[in-house]
Scaffold this active site. Structure first.
Site, PDB file in Angstrom:
ATOM      1  N   GLY A 151     -60.802 -12.368 -20.145  1.00 18.51           N
ATOM      2  CA  GLY A 151     -60.448 -13.534 -20.942  1.00 18.51           C
ATOM      3  C   GLY A 151     -61.434 -13.739 -22.081  1.00 18.51           C
ATOM      4  CB  CYS A 152     -61.094 -15.513 -25.300  1.00 20.01           C
ATOM      5  SG  CYS A 152     -60.242 -16.993 -24.727  1.00 20.01           S
ATOM      6  CE1 TYR A 153     -63.784 -21.323 -24.825  1.00 19.43           C
ATOM      7  CE2 TYR A 153     -61.728 -21.407 -23.608  1.00 19.43           C
ATOM      8  CZ  TYR A 153     -62.536 -21.888 -24.612  1.00 19.43           C
ATOM      9  OH  TYR A 153     -62.105 -22.921 -25.414  1.00 19.43           O
TER      10      TYR A 153
END
Lengths: 350, 350, 350, 350
Positions: B151-153
């Site tokens: 995921g991005c985070y």
């Protein structure tokens, strides 16, 4: 194996120079051999701009024509108007072919002096300059030693209007051009007019009827005007709270009864060999985001039967087709490469 | 001559899929042979997204695993969480190596069910999945058939913290992570929360302490925690009125007396072979613009002797290193290519 | 009929001074009798700021304490830190009650010198200063001759944390405060850091761990700390690409087992008589737009049972509750008026 | 003591209705006694919009004309075009004086049907409607029972052009109007066109030559045209990545040889009694921020001797002078109050 062109980028730390750096990094036939910045000579470009770390490593130097000539065949000059004038003669003399991204070599000396309020280049230099709008002057560009790279507003405006004026489809005296630009067009210099708090959530006109790009547009429109008559335009520039992009909305009276489709057919023919001009079909219009970070110019138009006027909307990225990208397109032509070399990128739409 | 990889992009009209399209266009070893969109099957992608005209021409198709397997060696699945689960088993069975950009294959099934409130994938599929963070799990990635793209985070957070946790330099129980993202992370779906008028000139937290990326981060931090103890974090996400970019600010108690320079030396060593991680020197910190449209993760840190805490700031482009770019980095690894292939671009800083 | 207060606004052309002008225009009991700007003395304020034409007409003057004392009972000093120090003694001596919006009178002289790197005010002046946070120090404010109006970050942070610290519900040594501000907080001065092209579509931290508001926050938290121990915080400031607004996200370890509802009950009690503090119910959190152009401070919080930490989110408009509005709230208290006089406006949400 | 007007706000949760709420809160002679929202009847407005908590408390109701008539003298109808048509007849019949902010009552029924593609109001209703542009039709407005509150674009355009057309100073057939608006003009409805990611860093034209405000503008210009001839305009609308504000740039051929000063003198005379129209001196032009959150219309103009055209630039806040503020200005006139009552606020420039 083909030898790479050797390129000098002069004024690499300004917004336009930085965009030349970005675009040339992916150019398969260009080697950057000289990168100048007078104010930061001696520094690493990637220290001045940390986004470049890990991608490229250029040491900034002062701009010395003799030294440039030793290392580069071509110079892309991304210096402010009034500064490139001092550097270009030495480069030409030393045998470097020059693409000047400033406004200094686009106009006759008296016109330049009047609108830019600066000392124009010497006539002997000026007479060598070819106006670098490839979609119109490709054959002249190819053999030139000095290219006057067009301004951002003129590029969007001229590509929007050339097919109409050249084919006598509009009355050029009726031309009204309403132009809007993102803030990067104002460059890196600090001013109240570029302070975030003054620009964001704001929209305004500036230099109303007095923008220095007006004579540049009129000169080219006059050049293609079938009647030969001088073209005079109404032209207003506006500042949009965004970074990149120019959109021009142009209005003119039609000289006959043409439909939107009629005119689009003329444009398609006119731009048949222009890989960077993309036309929208009837009912569709461009937006600046469609061309962001790319060399495209997108155009849409509509005939209004109520007024017998045509409205033409043109979009470019002011830093690319309006500056650095067009300069590389010209570089490709000078070097005998396909004009799209290194420039056919997917726009950064998001 | 080397044969190009043949690639299927599934879900090409979402923001992430569109970014895969953009990045693969410049990949020298990849040929896109299948492009899917369930909702727009039959349409030309360049009709849906006019910015693509003149650059590439893909006809959108439905996602049929058997047909995909005939034409592609690798599938990049850019579908929403809960959807890729249905497609991946068929692809694997047909022999396609899969990189899933959704969250479906990153977590144990019970954890997934709890945080995503969706049906998890079958255990036989899940056990094949390798978590695709190349900076940590490169050797496992190379031979995998199914990559769970991070995921991005988690990408920004983990790259910010791995050297500290793995080397026991911080107390992982003291970890506070304050994360900020641009709006493209919310995807293309319409909601009041992405309406321009609601987002612009506004800043807010969302999913406070409840974001589904929390267990993903904790799982990897636990995996590298020298004590083996489970790591639990405080994690808050915020929405920034901008399109691209994630910045995470992480805080933790140091386990000993270390200076900023001490820690930077640890990071330099840890990321010695990580071409996309760029470290700032002491006193300097990253900003999201430095990585825009690129696969870099920029990191800066500071030890505060007043509190004996370290503050680590990490930046990525959520659509690139946080999604499409990292997927291509994983693709390169699967294919035995240098991980930087096609990805070393100049960030679009301006 | 009640007599109006006579007010001098010193430094009216800066962003904070301009906001004082805007807010006082609707104040029913205040008459603005002196408006200063050293750099533009002699000009009409409405010529400098055309948005004011047709609404108010002030002629700018230099700041002369004796003349101010003749015409005004109260002076709101919206000058930069380091400048107000020179003006305030003369005003006090001349019998004018002063509200200083700069940082000069908030800290002990040695602390000020260390964090602001400027000459502190004389001790005889400093000892008269009362820290103007009405929600905490109302009774001291009422009779003061010199109010040190709180900084923007401290206002949001302190209002977020006072009920927890004062009631011993958190371990103050565990405090991490992650703060974000719009660009107007940087003031009107030109710098690369406020150029639109550098700020828009960007997010960054600045003055990491070194912001001059840190000692101001710590001083007040120490003052209310039941243990009397000095409080030291981790505090990071970030720049949001928007004009107005501050949001702080604060994290701390709970000293016991409290639910979100338990804490909200404490806040409700603590702020029972604070008309500008608005609490969100459990599960809801503030956003900066909810307080734009108003004097409100909105607060939401959540206990995370996984970490036994509380996350508190506070929002203010940095120019209003963080500066000009709070100054007028203090002015009302000095004058014996209800503290909401002239300040209960509908936020400009859209 | 003067009795307050009792006011119903219908459609209070839309952007326009919300602005009526904000502005009436400070109106000294108006009491809001009925607040409707069909979709949220029963809810507290401050629960739907938390920014209103602590300032005002309205319970939303359905829109029942009989009940409205019991409690209100005036109704401000901020419902979408096509909806107000259904409600207005009942309100008029019940004796409520109506200000309709939608487009339903501004045009002849056939013109409305053609441009709005909706069922027009009944002729008996339509004949009672007065076009509520106070700067032109003040005397008709005063006694009306139904006001058709002007559209946002027509307000800016007409105020920019009325002095020229009415005095025969321009050729109305030469009129080109290039209009730009912030996104709040598109209302609260969700669409791809208002998604933050699609709007930010973007500029585009929309409804090119087909905007429904065209006949509204032409109707009024025709009404004041000394020749009586129907006026037909070229009119293009553009979307600016900002929340509030409209700027129109209008171009026309002069009928004689007039200087900028000549025309400004005509404007000053024309707007001598118009407190919300502010004229810029020669060489100065308005920007949208100068009127934000206020009821002003700022105008600047320039004669271009090169083309003998005049360029007129007009700015309003689309939600105030373009909607809610003008409605209250009309309300004041209906009620016999000074038209500025409650409306002379300092614009929120920052």
């Amino acid at each position: 194996m083909r030898e790479e062109m050797q390129i000098a980028i002069l004024g690499a730390t300004g917004y336009t120079g930085l965009e030349v750096v970005r675009l040339l990094h992916k150019h398969p036939e260009a080697e950057v051999t000289y990168v100048s910045s007078d104010s930061q000579a001696g520094a690493e470009l990637a220290d001045v701009y940390p986004h470049l770390r890990g991608v490229l490593a250029y040491t900034l130097e002062g701009a010395d024509p003799a030294e440039i000539a030793k290392r580069a065949d071509y110079a892309l000059v991304a210096l402010p108007s009034g500064v490139s004038t001092n550097l270009v003669p030495g480069l030409l003399e030393a045998g470097v072919r020059v693409i000047d991204l400033a406004g200094d070599h686009r106009l006759p000396d008296d016109v330049y002096a009047k609108w830019y309020k600066k000392q124009p280049p010497a006539p002997t230099v000026l007479e060598r300059a070819v106006y670098g709008l490839p979609e119109l002057y490709k054959s002249q560009i190819t053999g030139a030693s000095l290219i006057a790279n067009p301004g951002c507003y003129p590029t969007a405006t001229l590509l929007s209007l050339l097919p109409l004026v050249k084919n006598g489809l509009i009355d050029p005296h009726s031309l009204v051009i309403d132009a809007k630009s993102g803030v990067s067009g104002a460059g890196k210099a600090l001013s109240a007019g570029t302070h975030f708090v003054e620009v964001n959530e704001n929209f305004k006109a500036y230099k109303v009827g007095e923008h220095q790009h007006i004579p540049e547009i009129e000169q080219v429109l006059t050049d293609v005007n079938p009647s030969g008559e001088a073209v005079t335009i109404s032209f207003t520039t506006h500042l949009v709270p965004m970074i990149r992009g120019i959109l021009t909305t142009s209005y003119a009276k039609l000289t006959g009864s043409y439909s939107t489709e009629d005119l689009l057919a003329v444009y398609r023919e006119f731009y048949r060999d222009a890989p960077f001009v993309r036309l929208h079909s009837a009912g569709n219009f461009p937006q600046t985001r469609d061309v962001t970070a790319s060399n495209f110019c997108d155009i849409g138009l509509r005939v209004d039967p109520r007024t017998n006027r045509v409205t033409v909307i043109g979009c470019i990225d002011n830093l690319v087709k309006g500056a650095a990208g067009q300069a590389i397109q010209n570089l490709n032509l000078l070097a005998g490469l396909p004009e799209t070399t290194g420039l056919l990128n997917v726009p950064v739409y998001l």
